[in-house]
Design a protein around this motif. Structure first.
Motif, PDB file in Angstrom:
ATOM      1  N   LYS A  75      37.012  10.101 -46.532  1.00 43.60           N
ATOM      2  CA  LYS A  75      38.406   9.671 -46.434  1.00 43.60           C
ATOM      3  C   LYS A  75      39.342  10.859 -46.251  1.00 43.60           C
ATOM      4  N   PHE A 484      41.525   5.490 -52.710  1.00 45.36           N
ATOM      5  CA  PHE A 484      42.306   4.627 -51.826  1.00 45.36           C
ATOM      6  C   PHE A 484      43.678   4.347 -52.435  1.00 45.36           C
ATOM      7  N   ASP A 485      44.607   3.906 -51.598  1.00 44.66           N
ATOM      8  CA  ASP A 485      45.990   3.738 -52.041  1.00 44.66           C
ATOM      9  C   ASP A 485      46.169   2.608 -53.046  1.00 44.66           C
ATOM     10  N   ASP A 496      39.562  -1.129 -47.071  1.00 44.82           N
ATOM     11  CA  ASP A 496      39.444   0.331 -47.028  1.00 44.82           C
ATOM     12  C   ASP A 496      37.979   0.769 -47.128  1.00 44.82           C
ATOM     13  N   THR A 497      37.205   0.087 -47.965  1.00 44.82           N
ATOM     14  CA  THR A 497      35.804   0.452 -48.149  1.00 44.82           C
ATOM     15  C   THR A 497      34.990   0.167 -46.898  1.00 44.82           C
TER      16      THR A 497
END
Length: 568
Positions: A75, A484-485, A496-497
């Motif tokens: 990321k 993540f956010d 996200d994953t």
């Protein structure tokens, strides 16, 4: 050392065998329509060949670039490329490789059964004299050092490019059983991987590891050895794809040119023995325009003349560009790809005097590279899988002691070996089968045994660990989610994953099932949100940590067991 290595391998096999029986809590039942509509139509196939890509620049494109030029997307590195604003800037960035020589491998192999008396623990062995008792440990020290560099790689192509050339100019540690030779060979490929190809061929020709592997150091005028002369043409430069090709007489003539090169096994340097060199004229076939290389006592001059002759053949540029394409993009080269991608790349190669970087830049910046058709089409190599899992989950190799570090790296490399790709030991001079064997190509990585072993390693890292006496290697699922956010939102966390771990988007039904894993089958999203906030409020409460960790581990294990996870 041989017995000790055997014991380590047996121990690891027993460890892996025991892990097949690890029991984990049952996940929610998979919905019946889970396999329907697997892929949303969210990306379009583009029309371009080498036309520079000017489309959207988002996480999908940045991750695709990283999957192909490194051993896995992280990321932080996706964010790093996104900040550059467009594909051209990102490609320039990943092609800007470090010029500084990395710290060399060290003696981390001393153990209760063996001590290298010539090299103190923690110091490099690359300048030490050959020691048959120590070379096994030194080779594994180098192999582990390279594995660690693949895992820790910054957002640039250097380690992947080094592997490309290692597959192209294949050598084996079990033939050149000499740690220094393996290290120097790797250093040459790393330093010149984006430089001039003709110069790289010359350097490899006189590389100690290659001279041993293909008998070049035994090549002499009374009995010219044809091994390297043949592979120089067939595998390294011209190939045999063209309508016409070199002759057997050309192999003999090239072998005569290459007579006389020797290795100083004390310090690893190369020298030329004029007394072993064939000083007669060497005449080549019509394929090489009947070139005559004048015999002399200057071996370097004759080698340069040989390479000048070979590099007059345009097929060199096409052959290498096809290999680059199959390694970094896709195995299938049809008539359209040959005309729209390979031929223009080959022209760029020739126009730039066989500089490698302009070719890589044109390919990686192209519409063709970012075409949706070329995403998720490449079955991961074992190195992409093993180093990639480490990179995806931001793991590094632990090492409480030097020997623990050596052992853990050894374990990772032997996992790759079980999956049929041990770095440092391609199966033969032609490299790994998956890069060259038609029609299977990448599918050669997958069979009933290797897919089981692939799933075992991801299952182990999800719910168990790999251990030495003092260290454990396992995924920190909470730390992964926390990057993540909005990890508290199960919908966004799944998005996200998936975007990080899979090379393509998947259907909503699949994502809904993944969310149900986080919810433990409950209907309300707040069931996960509450669990996450409970962890943030009580990060030292074992029950709270376990509740969050188990659901995340189940999600990550499920994703890594998907067929799509085997693709980049």
């Amino acid at each position: 050392m041989a017995d000790h290595a055997t014991n380590r391998r047996n121990f690891f096999r027993q460890l892996v065998a025991s892990l097949t029986d690890v029991q984990v809590e049952k996940m929610p039942e998979q919905p019946a329509d889970h396999t329907a509509s697997l892929y949303p139509e969210s990306e379009l196939t583009l029309s371009g060949g080498l036309t520079p890509y000017s489309g959207p620049w988002g996480a999908s494109q940045a991750a695709h670039l990283l999957r192909r030029v490194t051993f896995g997307a992280q990321k932080s590195q996706i964010d790093q490329l996104l900040a550059l604003g467009n594909a051209q800037a990102a490609v320039d960035f990943v092609l800007d490789v470090p010029t500084a020589v990395p710290d060399p491998p060290i003696n981390n192999y001393n153990n209760p059964d063996f001590t290298d008396l010539e090299v103190p623990a923690g110091e490099t062995w690359i300048n030490a004299l050959y020691n048959v008792e120590a070379e096994g440990g030194r080779i594994e020290s180098w192999r582990g050092w390279w594995m660690d560099r693949m895992i820790r790689s910054e957002a640039n192509i250097q380690e992947k490019m080094t592997l490309f050339w290692h597959n192209h100019f294949a050598t084996r540690t079990d033939t050149a059983f000499w740690g220094k030779a393996s290290y120097l060979n790797n250093a040459t490929l790393r330093q010149h991987g984006l430089g001039n190809f003709k110069n790289l061929v010359r350097l490899v020709t006189l590389d100690p590891c290659m001279l041993i592997f293909l008998n070049g150091f035994l090549n002499e005028k009374s009995a010219p050895d044809e091994n390297y002369a043949r592979e120089l043409q067939e595998l390294f430069t011209v190939g045999k794809d063209g309508a016409s090709t070199y002759s057997e007489d050309d192999v003999v003539a090239a072998a005569r040119v290459l007579t006389g090169w020797r290795i100083n096994f004390v310090n690893g340097t190369i020298y030329f023995d004029v007394n072993a060199h064939d000083t007669g004229n060497k005449t080549f076939s019509g394929f090489y325009n009947n070139t005559v290389i004048t015999g002399s006592t200057n071996g370097g001059q004759e080698l340069d003349a040989l390479l000048d002759m070979i590099f007059q053949k345009e097929e060199v540029s096409r052959f290498i560009c096809r290999k680059i394409y199959r390694f970094f993009l896709y195995y299938k080269i049809d008539a359209a790809v040959e005309a729209d991608v390979i031929e223009p790349l080959a022209q760029i190669f020739r126009d730039n005097n066989y500089e490698i970087k302009p070719v890589m830049s044109a390919l990686l910046q192209s519409e063709h590279f970012f075409d949706a058709y070329n995403k998720g089409c490449f079955i991961k190599t074992p190195l992409d899988l093993v180093a990639g899992v480490m990179r995806n989950f931001n793991l590094t190799v632990p090492g409480s002691t030097l020997y623990d570090e050596w052992l853990m790296r050894l374990y990772l490399n032997y996992i790759c070996s079980n999956l049929q790709m041990l770095p440092g030991d391609p199966p033969n001079v032609a490299g790994w089968l998956a890069y060259r064997q038609s029609p299977g190509y990448y599918r050669n990585w997958i069979n009933s045994d290797t897919i089981r072993n692939r799933n075992i390693i991801t299952d182990v890292l999800s719910f168990y660990f790999i251990a030495t006496d003092n260290d454990q290697l396992k995924i920190d699922h909470i730390a992964f989610a926390a990057q993540f956010d909005h990890p508290e939102d199960p919908n966004q966390l799944v998005e996200d994953t998936v975007q990080l771990l899979l090379p393509m988007d998947i259907a909503p039904a699949r994502k809904q099932f993944m969310k149900s894993i986080l919810l433990s089958g409950q209907a309300n999203d707040f069931y996960w949100t509450a669990a996450w906030y409970a962890y943030l409020s009580n990060p030292n409460d074992p029950m709270v940590v376990q509740a969050v960790t188990f659901r995340l581990a189940s999600l990550h294990k499920y994703i890594m067991n998907l067929a799509e996870f085997q693709l980049i």
